[in-house]
Each structure stands twice: as structure tokens, then as C-alpha cells.
Scaffold this motif. Structure first.
Motif, PDB file in Angstrom:
ATOM      1  N   GLN A 105       0.829  -1.208   0.000  1.00  0.00           N
ATOM      2  CA  GLN A 105       0.000   0.000   0.000  1.00  0.00           C
ATOM      3  C   GLN A 105       0.862   1.255   0.000  1.00  0.00           C
ATOM      4  OE1 GLN A 105      -3.387  -0.099   2.618  1.00  0.00           O
ATOM      5  NE2 GLN A 105      -3.444   2.125   2.836  1.00  0.00           N
ATOM      6  N   LYS A 133       1.746  -2.592  -7.353  1.00  0.00           N
ATOM      7  CA  LYS A 133       1.659  -3.987  -7.794  1.00  0.00           C
ATOM      8  C   LYS A 133       3.034  -4.615  -7.931  1.00  0.00           C
ATOM      9  CE  LYS A 133      -0.653  -6.754 -11.376  1.00  0.00           C
ATOM     10  NZ  LYS A 133      -1.534  -6.650 -12.575  1.00  0.00           N
ATOM     11  N   SER A 176      -6.245   0.229  -7.596  1.00  0.00           N
ATOM     12  CA  SER A 176      -5.804   1.412  -6.857  1.00  0.00           C
ATOM     13  C   SER A 176      -6.854   2.515  -6.889  1.00  0.00           C
ATOM     14  CB  SER A 176      -4.494   1.954  -7.453  1.00  0.00           C
ATOM     15  OG  SER A 176      -3.443   1.032  -7.307  1.00  0.00           O
ATOM     16  N   LEU A 209       1.331   0.372 -10.812  1.00  0.00           N
ATOM     17  CA  LEU A 209       0.228   0.511  -9.867  1.00  0.00           C
ATOM     18  C   LEU A 209      -0.835  -0.539 -10.175  1.00  0.00           C
ATOM     19  CD1 LEU A 209      -0.433   4.348  -9.458  1.00  0.00           C
ATOM     20  CD2 LEU A 209       0.595   2.783  -7.810  1.00  0.00           C
ATOM     21  N   ASP A 210      -1.390  -1.141  -9.139  1.00  0.00           N
ATOM     22  CA  ASP A 210      -2.413  -2.164  -9.301  1.00  0.00           C
ATOM     23  C   ASP A 210      -3.698  -1.561  -9.872  1.00  0.00           C
ATOM     24  OD1 ASP A 210      -4.624  -4.125  -8.391  1.00  0.00           O
ATOM     25  OD2 ASP A 210      -2.784  -5.187  -7.877  1.00  0.00           O
ATOM     26  N   TYR A 238      -3.416   2.258 -14.870  1.00  0.00           N
ATOM     27  CA  TYR A 238      -3.134   1.266 -13.832  1.00  0.00           C
ATOM     28  C   TYR A 238      -2.811  -0.074 -14.506  1.00  0.00           C
ATOM     29  CZ  TYR A 238      -5.176   4.402 -10.279  1.00  0.00           C
ATOM     30  OH  TYR A 238      -5.435   5.451  -9.444  1.00  0.00           O
ATOM     31  N   ARG A 294      -6.242   4.796  -1.624  1.00  0.00           N
ATOM     32  CA  ARG A 294      -5.604   3.518  -1.358  1.00  0.00           C
ATOM     33  C   ARG A 294      -4.900   2.988  -2.621  1.00  0.00           C
ATOM     34  NH1 ARG A 294      -6.693  -1.966  -0.765  1.00  0.00           N
ATOM     35  NH2 ARG A 294      -6.073  -2.882   1.222  1.00  0.00           N
ATOM     36  N   PRO A 295      -3.863   3.685  -3.066  1.00  0.00           N
ATOM     37  CA  PRO A 295      -3.101   3.175  -4.203  1.00  0.00           C
ATOM     38  C   PRO A 295      -2.264   1.966  -3.776  1.00  0.00           C
ATOM     39  CG  PRO A 295      -2.143   5.229  -3.411  1.00  0.00           C
ATOM     40  CD  PRO A 295      -3.370   4.990  -2.598  1.00  0.00           C
ATOM     41  N   ILE A 296      -2.165   0.975  -4.656  1.00  0.00           N
ATOM     42  CA  ILE A 296      -1.414  -0.248  -4.368  1.00  0.00           C
ATOM     43  C   ILE A 296      -0.288  -0.387  -5.381  1.00  0.00           C
ATOM     44  CG2 ILE A 296      -1.514  -2.761  -4.161  1.00  0.00           C
ATOM     45  CD1 ILE A 296      -3.087  -1.307  -1.987  1.00  0.00           C
ATOM     46  N   SER A 335      -0.488   7.555   0.702  1.00  0.00           N
ATOM     47  CA  SER A 335      -1.225   8.625   0.020  1.00  0.00           C
ATOM     48  C   SER A 335      -1.480   9.820   0.929  1.00  0.00           C
ATOM     49  CB  SER A 335      -2.570   8.075  -0.480  1.00  0.00           C
ATOM     50  OG  SER A 335      -3.370   7.637   0.620  1.00  0.00           O
TER      51      SER A 335
END
Length: 436
Positions: free
Chosen positions: A269, A330, A322, A318-319, A289, A326-328, A272
Motif C-alpha cells: 500500500q 503492484k 488502486s 500501480l495495481d 493502472y 488507497r493506491p497499491i 497517500s
């Protein structure tokens, strides 16, 4: 336990309690409203530096904010100027100063205003707190470098005491040193491990050789946090097996903050709250994404020094799931400057060599660690640490695998070492090119 760690930050002028309180306010912003929060904060920090920072206003070439996409990308080379020329008005003394490790090959001195630095520590404590780790009470087994000069060494030892840390300097990674580490784990009630990935992986390999699972000799151990270097999936599995605890992956930068941290769902995570992270293509356009690009980061709170659309030097993805709040992350692919140029004109990430070689070279359990160095456009030096030389059959297998993945006509020279040289900070750079 008495909060020595937070008190030491406060006494040094960092308003940690104010920062922790404000961090919670940011985290309370709803998903619906979070995009507006980010847009407002990034516009606010840009306007601040355009008005208060001569270096940044000259770099942008404008005195007023127009639109985000028109702002130039800031690289490390632009920051290799005297710090005083890069500071904002009003921050000639009231700031925290440090130097990047130079793992990208481009070190520089940077500054943070004291509130911004307090926010950094608030985020760090928040992330570790996801797993019940408290800097004031949880005993840390720390695998890090340490300054060797008296003043620098003393300062770090004091920090270790205040932060409840037991340090294992990573400059000597011999079996004799590893034996002493095992003895320390038998005597101390460590709650978690934290440190450079390569050093911790080497410790796990030693435990495997000695048929020791760490949790059996240190049952208080709950987690292992790796940082500063790439964590490969096979190494993660090794750590989980030999330590007997979950592995947490931290991705950060000293000049910024924690960038990404493993959450309870084992996702990476992104932070942000205090950062805005973009993934851009070669033309500095945002990629969708799920697509690879260079990682560009904006520090939303640092008023002493601008880090706005700052290209950190890494590649990532980035997943697809995202969101602004809550950006993930990857995948972290590697550094943008770790690129090998081949005789055919082909460019390939340097870590490709490392991945290919790693899958073969460690099968026999003899090799502890290794690095790949490109010295000419067709020549690579592979240094490896092991007790005996690799067999000719093994060397030929490695050469054939790389040829199949890349191209023919490449030259590989193998050098057995008693130990692999690390940077002054103790980090291990797994691929190096001296021609790019």
C-alpha cells in the motif's frame, strides 16, 4: 513503557504529537473526498514553492501554478547543487538535513522542515503499528550499516537506545559474525527484525545451512521488515521458512518518506497521506493502472525543500484496483539507471541478468550472494561469494541461459570472492553498469 522515542523527537524540535494527530485527520477523510484533498494539497505545495523558493520558481520558469501536467519533472541531478541555494525563504536554520545514500549513483543533500519530518515519523510509526510494532516498546533486531567515525557511531548508538534497537552492523557477514547473531537471538526477546534485504537474506541462508528456524530459538519474534533493496519472491519464501514469521516489505526514500508498506492483506500500500505518487511513461504522461512506468513522487508537506514531480529513479506498476486514497504498488521493477546496453542495440533492465543468474547460481546452496557488473557493451563481470569455485558445467549453464534470454556473443567473467563489497551505507547493489 515511557515514550522515549517520541520524546526525543519532540525535544529535538520535531512536533511528533501534532503530526500524529494531523495524520489521523487525513486518514479520516472519506474515499469520496480524498481526491479533492490530494488535488488541493499538491496545488498548495506548488504555489508555496513558486512564491517562497527561488530555485523552484526558476526551475519551473513561472511564478504561478497553471496546471499539474505542465510542471517539469525534477531529477536527482537538478538537486546536486548547494543546499542553501535550494531552501525556501524562512528555512535557513529551521529544518532537518540529511544525505541520500547514493544507491542510484546520484547522491545529494536534502532538507525537510521540522513538521514535515515529524509527519514522516508519524507515518512510519503508523505503518509499523499496523502489525502491533511500537518503537517505544518493541525490541528491534536491526541489520543496518553504521558510521565508523566516533561522532557518527555514537549518535547512531544513542538513537538505537532511544528507539529500542539492537544493531547488527552489516559490513562483516562472515559465518563467525552470523554465529554471534544467532547467539544474540537466543539471549534477547526480539519482537521484529528490520534492515537491508540482502543482509537479512544472507542470515536466513546461514540459518538454513545450520538447520535452524529462528522462531524456535527466539519465540518472541513476530515479524521481519525488509527495506532499501529488492525483495525477490524466492528470497521472501526463504525468509518465511527460516524465520517462521510473516515478511513485511518497506519501500521508502530518505528524502521523502515511506513510499509503500505491506498492509494486513499483504498488499504493497502506497502512502497517500503525505505523498502523491505517479507512474509516467517516457514522455512524462500518466500510464493506466497495470502498466509499467517510472515512479514520480511529490512530497505534499515539505516546505523547506521542493520535491515536486520528483523522479526517484525506480520503475513500477500501480495495481488496477488502486484508488486515490488507497493506491497499491503492484510491482517494483528496479532502477531506471540499471539498464544494460547490448551490442545489438537492445536495452534490457540490468536485473534481468540478476534474475536469470540467480535462478541457476543458487540451486546448489553453495553461493551466498553475488552481483553482476557490466564493464563493456558485451562484457559482464559476475562476482560471487562462496566457499568453493563454481564448476565449469554450472558456468556454462549460466552463460547459455543468458544467451537464450538475451542474445549471443556476450562475454562473462566469473570471480569468486570471500565477501561482496557493499556501499558505505551497507547496501548491496545487485547490478551495476559502468557504461550507461
Amino acid at each position: 513503557m515511557f515514550p522515549f522515542f517520541n520524546l526525543s523527537l519532540f525535544l529535538n524540535g520535531f512536533p511528533i504529537w501534532k503530526a500524529k494527530k494531523n495524520l489521523k485527520k487525513i486518514q479520516a477523510i472519506s474515499e469520496v473526498d480524498f481526491e479533492k484533498y490530494v488535488m488541493d494539497k499538491r496545488k498548495e505545495i506548488v504555489n508555496y514553492h513558486l512564491k517562497k523558493n527561488r530555485f523552484y520558481s526558476k526551475f519551473v520558469g513561472k511564478s504561478e501554478f497553471e496546471n499539474w501536467e505542465s510542471l517539469p519533472i525534477m531529477t536527482k541531478k537538478e538537486l546536486q547543487k548547494p543546499l542553501q541555494s535550494r531552501l525556501s525563504k524562512g528555512y535557513k536554520e529551521k529544518y532537518y538535513v540529511n544525505k541520500t545514500s547514493g544507491s542510484s549513483g546520484v547522491p545529494f543533500i536534502f532538507a525537510k522542515d521540522k513538521y514535515s519530518h515529524a509527519l514522516t515519523w508519524a507515518v512510519i510509526q503508523d505503518r509499523f503499528g499496523w502489525f502491533g510494532i511500537n518503537f517505544n516498546s518493541s525490541l528491534q533486531a536491526r541489520f543496518y550499516g553504521i558510521p565508523l567515525d566516533f561522532i557518527g557511531n555514537t549518535k547512531e548508538r544513542i538513537k538505537d537506545f532511544l528507539s529500542n534497537r539492537y544493531r547488527f552492523p552489516v559490513f562483516d557477514l562472515s559465518d563467525a559474525f552470523m554465529e554471534s547473531v544467532v547467539a544474540a537471538f537466543q539471549k534477547n526477546h526480539f519482537h521484529y527484525i528490520n534492515g537491508y534485504t540482502s543482509s537479512i537474506v544472507l542470515f536466513a541462508k546461514y540459518l538454513k545451512k545450520k538447520n535452524i528456524q529462528l522462531i524456535t530459538i527466539c519465540p518472541s519474534l513476530k515479524y521481519c521488515v525488509v527495506t532499501s533493496e529488492m525483495l525477490f519472491e524466492e528470497d521472501k519464501l526463504l525468509l518465511e521458512s527460516q524465520f517462521g514469521v510473516p515478511i513485511i516489505n518497506e519501500y521508502g526514500a530518505s528524502e521523502l518518506d515511506i513510499i509503500a508498506f505491506t498492509n494486513s492483506q499483504m498488499e504493497w500500500q502506497i502512502n497517500s497521506e503525505t505523498l502523491f505518487v505517479e507512474i509516467l511513461d517516457e514522455n512524462n504522461r500518466v500510464v493506466p493502472y497495470g502498466k509499467e512506468g517510472k515512479i514520480v513522487i511529490t512530497s505534499l508537506f515539505n516546505k523547506a525543500h521542493p520535491f515536486i514531480r520528483y523522479e526517484i529513479g525506480d520503475l513500477g506498476i500501480l495495481d488496477e484496483k488502486s484508488t486515490f486514497k488507497r493506491p497499491i504498488l503492484k510491482k517494483l521493477i528496479g532502477r531506471t539507471n540499471d539498464v544494460a546496453l547490448l551490442p545489438s542495440g537492445k536495452k534490457t533492465p540490468g536485473l534481468t541478468f540478476y534474475y536469470i543468474t540467480k535462478s541457476i547460481i543458487e540451486d546448489d546452496g553453495n553461493v551466498k550472494e553475488f552481483v553482476v557488473k557490466q564493464t563493456k557493451i558485451d562484457t559482464f563481470e559476475i562476482e560471487y561469494c562462496s566457499e568453493v569455485e563454481l564448476s565449469e558445467n554450472k558456468l556454462e549453464t549460466i552463460k547459455l541461459a543468458i544467451t537464450n534470454y538475451l542474445e549471443a556473443g556476450l562475454t562473462f567473467n566469473f570471480h569468486r570472492k570471500d565477501n561482496i563489497e557493499r556501499s558505505p551505507s551497507g547496501k548491496l547493489k545487485q547490478f551495476v553498469s559502468v557504461i550507461t
